[in-house]
Enzyme design. Structure first.
Site, PDB file in Angstrom:
ATOM      1  N   THR A 188       0.729  -1.190   0.599  1.00  0.00           N
ATOM      2  CA  THR A 188      -0.319   0.486  -0.022  1.00  0.00           C
ATOM      3  C   THR A 188       0.661   1.134   0.434  1.00  0.00           C
ATOM      4  OG1 THR A 188      -0.031   0.365   2.523  1.00  0.00           O
ATOM      5  CG2 THR A 188      -2.214  -1.063   1.030  1.00  0.00           C
ATOM      6  N   ARG A 227      23.129 -15.926   2.400  1.00  0.00           N
ATOM      7  CA  ARG A 227      23.251 -14.281   2.443  1.00  0.00           C
ATOM      8  C   ARG A 227      23.992 -13.902   1.980  1.00  0.00           C
ATOM      9  NH1 ARG A 227      18.779 -11.026   4.061  1.00  0.00           N
ATOM     10  NH2 ARG A 227      17.422 -13.265   5.530  1.00  0.00           N
ATOM     11  N   ASN A 241      13.694   4.426   4.390  1.00  0.00           N
ATOM     12  CA  ASN A 241      12.302   3.358   5.298  1.00  0.00           C
ATOM     13  C   ASN A 241      11.389   4.982   5.323  1.00  0.00           C
ATOM     14  OD1 ASN A 241      11.907   0.979   6.590  1.00  0.00           O
ATOM     15  ND2 ASN A 241      12.802   1.687   8.358  1.00  0.00           N
ATOM     16  N   HIS A 254       9.104   3.352   9.360  1.00  0.00           N
ATOM     17  CA  HIS A 254       8.382   2.794  10.385  1.00  0.00           C
ATOM     18  C   HIS A 254       6.972   3.299  10.699  1.00  0.00           C
ATOM     19  CE1 HIS A 254       9.193  -0.136  13.509  1.00  0.00           C
ATOM     20  NE2 HIS A 254       9.225   1.335  14.004  1.00  0.00           N
ATOM     21  N   ASP A 273      20.304   3.833   7.913  1.00  0.00           N
ATOM     22  CA  ASP A 273      22.060   3.690   8.713  1.00  0.00           C
ATOM     23  C   ASP A 273      22.658   1.749   8.789  1.00  0.00           C
ATOM     24  OD1 ASP A 273      21.388   3.271  10.645  1.00  0.00           O
ATOM     25  OD2 ASP A 273      22.273   5.204  11.880  1.00  0.00           O
ATOM     26  N   GLU A 274      24.049   2.241  10.264  1.00  0.00           N
ATOM     27  CA  GLU A 274      24.467   0.339  10.066  1.00  0.00           C
ATOM     28  C   GLU A 274      23.240   0.061  10.865  1.00  0.00           C
ATOM     29  OE1 GLU A 274      25.782   2.988   9.703  1.00  0.00           O
ATOM     30  OE2 GLU A 274      27.789   2.704   8.963  1.00  0.00           O
ATOM     31  N   GLY A 275      22.521   0.988  11.879  1.00  0.00           N
ATOM     32  CA  GLY A 275      21.719   0.100  12.714  1.00  0.00           C
ATOM     33  C   GLY A 275      20.158  -0.003  12.380  1.00  0.00           C
ATOM     34  N   ASP A 311      16.221   0.985  12.779  1.00  0.00           N
ATOM     35  CA  ASP A 311      15.310   2.320  12.982  1.00  0.00           C
ATOM     36  C   ASP A 311      16.574   3.071  13.663  1.00  0.00           C
ATOM     37  OD1 ASP A 311      13.085   0.742  11.384  1.00  0.00           O
ATOM     38  OD2 ASP A 311      12.577  -0.113  13.818  1.00  0.00           O
TER      39      ASP A 311
END
Ligand code: GAR
Length: 196
Positions: free
Chosen positions: A13, A66, A108, A110, A147-149, A151
């Site tokens: 959506t 992976r 992103n 969230h 970034d690397e983390g 959220d």
């Protein structure tokens, strides 16, 4: 023209909101160059096809490791000559190599007000279940750089949404999508497109 690749896992959506916003001019200076799903059954793929956007399935299940999957994902994003990667309900962790190569070029959405209800294990309906279990009266959505983390990247936009007494995870999810996500994500893309 900002060349945008959208990564999805499910219903799409948010992808639809992006497609509609490009078509009606809410998002300017942007071309949707591809949609990539890790899930072959994602309805988001149908939405891409209907909108004539090239759609691809790149699933960890189809690769020996992976690492090989990560390389395939990055290779496709590069092949599409992507300027901005948009995670629209993409539930796979972005490879570190891609985060570095596309620093400040991956965003992103969230479904909570970060730093609440985010990080490992908080995705989709689980976010709303946790918010209701805590009894918060306000939730919302956040668009941020990746970034690397998990959220943890710089926040671009946030919008608060009221939690109602009789909310279920599903009704809260829907209200947050309607009132926040489907507006914030297109707005963030437009902001980046206008600055690029
Ligand atoms: C959206 O609510 C999005 O915010 C969430 O998944 C849903 C996807 O819906 N993303 C996350 O939880 C990421 N941690 P959609 O496929 O209909 O856009």
């Amino acid at each position: 023209m900002l060349r945008v690749t959208v990564l999805v896992s499910g219903g799409g959506t948010n992808l639809q909101a992006i497609i509609d916003s490009v078509n009606n001019g809410t998002i300017k200076n942007t071309k949707l160059v591809g949609v990539i799903s890790n899930n072959a059954g994602a309805y988001a793929l149908e939405r891409a096809k209907k909108a004539d956007i090239p759609a691809f399935v790149i699933s960890p299940k189809d690769y020996e490791s992976r690492e090989i999957f990560n390389d395939a994902l990055l290779a496709k994003v590069k092949e599409l000559d992507t300027d901005l990667v948009v995670l629209a309900g993409f539930l796979v962790r972005i490879p570190e190599k891609m985060v570095h190569e596309y620093s400040h070029r991956i965003i992103n959405i969230h479904p909570s007000l970060i730093p609440s209800f985010c990080g490992v294990g908080y995705y989709g309906l689980k976010v709303h279940e946790a918010a209701l279990a805590k009894g918060v009266k306000v939730s919302g959505a956040t668009v941020h750089f990746v970034d690397e983390g998990m959220d943890t990247g710089e926040i671009i936009f946030q919008k608060a949404v009221e939690v109602k007494e009789d909310d279920t995870p599903e009704t809260l999810q829907r209200r947050i999508m309607e009132e926040a996500e489907w507006k914030l994500l297109p707005a963030a893309i437009n902001k980046i497109a206008l600055n690029s």
